[in-house]
Design an enzyme around this catalytic site. Structure first.
Site, short mmCIF file in Angstrom:
data_model
loop_
_atom_site.label_atom_id
_atom_site.label_comp_id
_atom_site.label_asym_id
_atom_site.label_seq_id
_atom_site.Cartn_x
_atom_site.Cartn_y
_atom_site.Cartn_z
N GLY A 75 0.82 -1.19 0.00
CA GLY A 75 0.00 0.00 0.00
C GLY A 75 0.86 1.25 0.00
O GLY A 75 2.06 1.20 0.33
N GLY A 123 0.73 -5.20 0.54
CA GLY A 123 -0.47 -5.22 -0.28
C GLY A 123 -0.32 -6.01 -1.56
O GLY A 123 -1.30 -6.54 -2.10
N GLU A 146 5.59 -5.69 7.63
CA GLU A 146 4.83 -4.59 8.26
C GLU A 146 5.30 -4.22 9.66
O GLU A 146 5.16 -3.06 10.06
CB GLU A 146 3.34 -4.96 8.29
N ASP A 154 -1.20 -7.45 7.30
CA ASP A 154 -2.63 -7.42 7.03
C ASP A 154 -2.91 -8.03 5.67
O ASP A 154 -2.23 -8.96 5.25
CB ASP A 154 -3.17 -6.00 7.17
#
Length: 382
Positions: A75, A123, A146, A154
């Site tokens: 992301g 992502g 992350e 995530d």
């Protein structure tokens, strides 16, 4: 301005190219929304029998050669930092819509193939791990890093990491090491390897021999990949450490894992401790709990848990006080590589601090991901 998502249908295969190469194809909210629109349109198009996701390369310009192809670096963390510090509600929209897109890929009725080159992280892994067939090329660099930015793995990281053999998922989530193609294949994060330039050959073959209704799209791509696999793969060093990973990362807490690693006089253990020293102590503990909870959760429920978690990442401590905002600041904004974590050490992390991240944010009937259903794709992915 050129679109951030390029699409074409070649011989019955819908091809999506992530087209933000100067940012290593990092996902923006606009890209997430366009991907969702394209996939939903192709789901209803009888002329499209499958979907292939790939990344783009930075084109040659001003005397500079073209850059390498990267699938997706994750992301857009600069956007996350700005949105979190200014109170931009688009941050909530990004995570809700990104997770819904990833769930759509996991449960898509038609085969999705991920063609993975270069950086495939965060992502990008969310897009790739929902695919029915994951093709890796020799240049791939795969990771869920992350905890380095004060976040957790995530995009269904809890789901796909927890379903790896033994406790390797805890290792990959807490430590976030980069994996090469051979390691991705050996650990079960990829299905088949191929040479990168063979994608052009595959698409040319599809033009000449289009897919037909009922064709096994994945088998056709798999056979092509195997025919163009030279066997020239890097060493899968992490596989040799499987017994150590199992011994250390099966322990009940990150504090116990750290203590155990300190008793291991191996270069691998020293390097693991070195990597962990730069990560958020709190979010390493949250990550361990996330992966272990996710091991027995259906996919849709795991996405909902992650949506609560990420809301807490920006809500328990708001703005610049957020662990995630501080991690992004140190890595990508000020680039001083000196995050001021709070707590600063694993010894200061308490069970109550971790438990706070798992408190529900919304009642079930108003949860942003309440409409995710446990459909056939959930069982397949599980």
């Amino acid at each position: 301005m050129e679109s951030l998502i390029l699409t074409e249908v070649i011989g019955g295969l819908g091809v999506v190219t992530l087209n933000r190469p100067k940012a290593l194809n990092a996902l923006s909210l606009e890209m997430v929304r366009e991907l969702d629109r394209v996939l939903r349109r192709w789901a209803a198009d009888g002329a499209v029998h499958g979907v292939l996701l790939r990344g783009s390369a930075r084109p040659a310009e001003a005397g500079k050669p073209a850059g390498p192809v990267h699938f997706c670096a994750g992301g857009d963390i600069r956007f996350m930092h700005q949105a979190a510090t200014t109170g931009d509600l688009a941050l909530d929209d990004f995570f809700t819509e990104e997770y819904a897109l990833d769930h759509l890929i996991h449960t898509f009725a038609k085969p999705v193939i991920a063609w993975l080159e270069g950086v495939t992280m965060g992502g990008g892994m969310g897009l790739a791990q929902g695919a029915r067939l994951r093709v890796v090329t020799p240049s791939v660099r795969m990771a869920m890093p992350e905890t380095r930015i004060g976040l957790f793995p995530d995009v269904a990281g809890g789901h796909f990491l927890s379903r790896l053999s033994g406790h390797v998922g805890e290792y990959l989530g807490v430590v976030g090491p980069q994996l090469n193609a051979a390691e991705a294949l050996g650990l079960g994060l990829a299905d088949v390897g191929a040479q990168a330039d063979s994608l052009t050959v595959l698409l040319q073959d599809l033009q000449e021999r289009p897919l037909r209704q009922g064709d096994d799209v994945c088998q056709r791509v798999r056979s092509h990949a195997e025919q163009h696999d030279t066997g020239d793969w890097p060493e899968a060093a992490v596989l040799a450490e499987a017994p150590r990973i199992q011994r250390h990362f099966s322990l009940p807490t990150v504090q116990a894992i750290e203590a155990s690693l300190k008793q291991d006089d191996s270069e691998w253990a020293r390097q693991t401790l070195h990597h962990m020293a730069g990560h958020s102590p709190l979010m390493m503990c949250v990550t361990l709990e996330q992966i272990r909870r996710a091991r027995t959760m259906p996919l849709a429920d795991e996405f909902r848990m992650e949506r609560d978690l990420v809301r807490h990442c920006f809500g328990l401590r708001k703005g610049a006080a957020s662990e995630t905002v501080e991690g992004v600041r140190a890595l990508a904004i000020d680039k001083d590589q000196r995050p001021r974590w709070h707590p600063a050490t694993l010894g200061e992390v308490t069970p109550d601090m971790v438990a706070a991240f798992f408190q529900p944010v919304w009642p079930d009937h108003v949860h942003p991901l309440r409409d995710l259903l446990a459909v056939a794709g959930d069982e397949r992915a599980a």
